[in-house]
Scaffold this motif. Structure first.
Motif, short mmCIF file in Angstrom:
data_model
loop_
_atom_site.label_atom_id
_atom_site.label_comp_id
_atom_site.label_asym_id
_atom_site.label_seq_id
_atom_site.Cartn_x
_atom_site.Cartn_y
_atom_site.Cartn_z
N HIS A 1 0.85 -1.19 0.00
CA HIS A 1 0.00 0.00 0.00
C HIS A 1 0.89 1.24 0.00
O HIS A 1 1.64 1.47 0.94
CB HIS A 1 -0.92 0.01 1.22
CG HIS A 1 -2.00 1.05 1.17
ND1 HIS A 1 -3.25 0.79 0.62
CD2 HIS A 1 -2.03 2.34 1.57
CE1 HIS A 1 -3.99 1.88 0.69
NE2 HIS A 1 -3.27 2.84 1.26
N GLN A 2 0.80 2.03 -1.06
CA GLN A 2 1.69 3.18 -1.23
C GLN A 2 1.14 4.48 -0.64
O GLN A 2 1.90 5.37 -0.27
CB GLN A 2 1.95 3.40 -2.73
CG GLN A 2 2.69 2.26 -3.41
CD GLN A 2 4.14 2.16 -2.98
OE1 GLN A 2 4.83 3.17 -2.84
NE2 GLN A 2 4.62 0.94 -2.76
N ASP A 3 -0.17 4.59 -0.58
CA ASP A 3 -0.78 5.87 -0.19
C ASP A 3 -0.91 5.96 1.33
O ASP A 3 -1.99 5.94 1.90
CB ASP A 3 -2.15 6.02 -0.86
CG ASP A 3 -2.03 6.10 -2.37
OD1 ASP A 3 -1.04 6.69 -2.85
OD2 ASP A 3 -2.89 5.54 -3.07
N ILE A 4 0.24 6.08 1.96
CA ILE A 4 0.29 6.22 3.42
C ILE A 4 1.41 7.18 3.79
O ILE A 4 2.49 7.14 3.20
CB ILE A 4 0.48 4.86 4.12
CG1 ILE A 4 0.53 5.05 5.65
CG2 ILE A 4 1.70 4.11 3.59
CD1 ILE A 4 0.40 3.76 6.44
N ALA A 5 1.10 8.05 4.74
CA ALA A 5 2.09 9.03 5.20
C ALA A 5 2.09 9.07 6.72
O ALA A 5 1.09 8.77 7.38
CB ALA A 5 1.75 10.42 4.65
N VAL A 6 3.22 9.46 7.27
CA VAL A 6 3.36 9.69 8.71
C VAL A 6 3.03 11.16 8.98
O VAL A 6 3.39 12.05 8.20
CB VAL A 6 4.79 9.36 9.17
CG1 VAL A 6 5.01 9.80 10.62
CG2 VAL A 6 5.07 7.87 9.01
N LEU A 7 2.33 11.40 10.09
CA LEU A 7 2.03 12.77 10.50
C LEU A 7 3.25 13.36 11.19
O LEU A 7 3.67 12.88 12.25
CB LEU A 7 0.82 12.81 11.43
CG LEU A 7 0.39 14.20 11.91
CD1 LEU A 7 -0.08 15.05 10.73
CD2 LEU A 7 -0.70 14.10 12.96
N ASP A 8 3.81 14.40 10.61
CA ASP A 8 5.02 15.03 11.13
C ASP A 8 4.73 15.68 12.48
O ASP A 8 3.87 16.55 12.60
CB ASP A 8 5.52 16.07 10.13
CG ASP A 8 6.98 16.40 10.29
OD1 ASP A 8 7.71 15.59 10.87
OD2 ASP A 8 7.40 17.47 9.80
N GLY A 9 5.46 15.25 13.51
CA GLY A 9 5.23 15.79 14.85
C GLY A 9 4.15 15.07 15.63
O GLY A 9 4.03 15.27 16.84
N GLY A 10 3.36 14.26 14.94
CA GLY A 10 2.40 13.38 15.59
C GLY A 10 1.36 14.06 16.47
O GLY A 10 1.01 15.23 16.30
N PHE A 11 0.86 13.28 17.42
CA PHE A 11 -0.21 13.76 18.30
C PHE A 11 0.23 14.94 19.19
O PHE A 11 -0.56 15.86 19.42
CB PHE A 11 -0.73 12.60 19.15
CG PHE A 11 -2.06 12.86 19.80
CD1 PHE A 11 -3.15 13.33 19.09
CD2 PHE A 11 -2.24 12.60 21.16
CE1 PHE A 11 -4.38 13.56 19.69
CE2 PHE A 11 -3.46 12.81 21.78
CZ PHE A 11 -4.53 13.30 21.04
N PRO A 12 1.49 14.94 19.69
CA PRO A 12 1.90 16.10 20.50
C PRO A 12 1.78 17.42 19.74
O PRO A 12 1.33 18.43 20.31
CB PRO A 12 3.35 15.77 20.86
CG PRO A 12 3.41 14.29 20.85
CD PRO A 12 2.52 13.88 19.71
N LYS A 13 2.18 17.44 18.48
CA LYS A 13 2.10 18.67 17.70
C LYS A 13 0.64 19.03 17.42
O LYS A 13 0.24 20.20 17.50
CB LYS A 13 2.88 18.53 16.39
CG LYS A 13 3.02 19.83 15.60
CD LYS A 13 4.01 19.65 14.46
CE LYS A 13 4.33 20.99 13.79
NZ LYS A 13 3.20 21.55 13.03
N TRP A 14 -0.17 18.02 17.10
CA TRP A 14 -1.60 18.25 16.86
C TRP A 14 -2.26 18.89 18.08
O TRP A 14 -2.99 19.87 17.97
CB TRP A 14 -2.26 16.92 16.53
CG TRP A 14 -3.72 16.97 16.18
CD1 TRP A 14 -4.78 16.86 17.03
CD2 TRP A 14 -4.29 17.17 14.88
NE1 TRP A 14 -5.96 16.95 16.36
CE2 TRP A 14 -5.70 17.14 15.03
CE3 TRP A 14 -3.75 17.34 13.60
CZ2 TRP A 14 -6.57 17.29 13.95
CZ3 TRP A 14 -4.62 17.49 12.53
CH2 TRP A 14 -6.01 17.47 12.71
N GLN A 15 -1.96 18.35 19.26
CA GLN A 15 -2.53 18.89 20.49
C GLN A 15 -1.98 20.29 20.81
O GLN A 15 -2.73 21.18 21.22
CB GLN A 15 -2.23 17.96 21.66
CG GLN A 15 -3.05 16.69 21.70
CD GLN A 15 -2.76 15.90 22.95
OE1 GLN A 15 -1.64 15.44 23.18
NE2 GLN A 15 -3.77 15.72 23.78
#
Length: 285
Positions: A115-129
């Protein structure tokens, strides 16, 4: 901010702008070493990015193996992912509670399964919060979705292949563990393992690829980190770590700099360090 690429890494801004996309699926891929004292599932249930499903790295693994969270059999992966309502045609974004650590393992696993259409969220949950973005504690409504799997065997290596690569010196083996563990100066967190590293390996601690806010460094800086560690980027690369989790951060960084001939040693030091017949080096080289 990440240079947004839905096949490797996207920013919190990108995710916020695409939250309503019908084919977007968000996964919480948090995982921690036992000594971290954190329960990723409990944290997910307490609060997560809206619509996120929890991807359990330890459960979605090969339980026939004595090694931790080895890549699961195809059938198990397909059934677990389908039950999450994740499948063909979906753009996946995976994050974790550390910032950028275990999410890369989930990224690599989906890539391994084709599956190619996958990305990591830069900074993850801490940055989102930290940015005050929406969080919820409700379980998402899930509908089954078929996932076609085409295993990309070139993305994974076993102990025999890594041993041959170390002897022939025809690959760069890159170790994501901390420098004291790599040099054999610090004990391994798992009991029964020798200290040190695979002979000929280079040490690029995974956090050396991250900024202070746990976002990934820009492409030019990533390349410089590898080169400063003595990595010959013209050779195929094999990434490794303690148990195959943070090695995937190295794999993600290599993909970011445009290097595609990389694979991950799934057994990593949990396997290599356990067998007295395999050679171990200490110090910096």
């Amino acid at each position: 901010m990440a240079q947004d690429d839905p096949k490797t890494l996207v920013s919190t801004e990108w995710l916020a702008a695409h939250m309503k996309d019908p084919d977007l699926r968000v996964l919480d891929g948090s995982w921690y070493l036992p000594d971290a004292g954190r329960d990723p599932r409990a944290e997910y249930e307490a609060g997560h990015i809206p619509g996120a499903r929890f991807f359990d790295i330890d459960e979605i693994s090969d339980h026939r193996s004595d090694l931790p969270h080895m890549a699961p059999p195809v059938e198990k992966f397909m059934s677990r992912v389908r039950a999450m309502g994740v499948g063909d045609g979906h753009q996946i974004v995976v994050y974790d509670g550390a910032g950028l650590m275990s999410a890369a393992r989930v990224w690599w696993l989906f890539r391994l399964m084709g599956h190619q259409d996958i990305a990591v969220l830069d900074g993850g949950f801490p940055k989102w919060q930290a940015e005050g973005r929406e969080v919820e504690d409700m379980a998402p409504v899930v509908r089954d979705r078929h996932m076609t799997v085409r295993v990309q065997n070139q993305l994974v290596r076993d102990v025999t292949q890594v041993s041959a690569a170390a002897k022939l010196n025809d690959h760069e083996i890159i170790d994501a563990r901390s420098a004291p563990r790599f040099r054999g100066e610090a004990a391994e967190p798992r009991q029964g393992l020798r200290s040190g590293h695979i002979p000929g390996a280079r040490n690029v601690p995974f956090n050396s690829l991250l900024r202070d806010d746990q976002t990934m460094k820009p492409v030019a800086e990533l390349r410089s980190v590898f080169e400063a560690a003595g990595v010959d980027l013209s050779k195929p690369a094999i990434t490794t770590c303690g148990s195959g989790v943070t090695a995937a951060v190295l794999s993600l960084a290599l993909e970011r700099i445009g290097k595609t001939d990389h694979s991950l040693y799934d057994g990593s030091w949990a396997e290599w360090g356990a067998f007295a017949t395999l050679p171990v080096a200490t110090g910096d080289a």
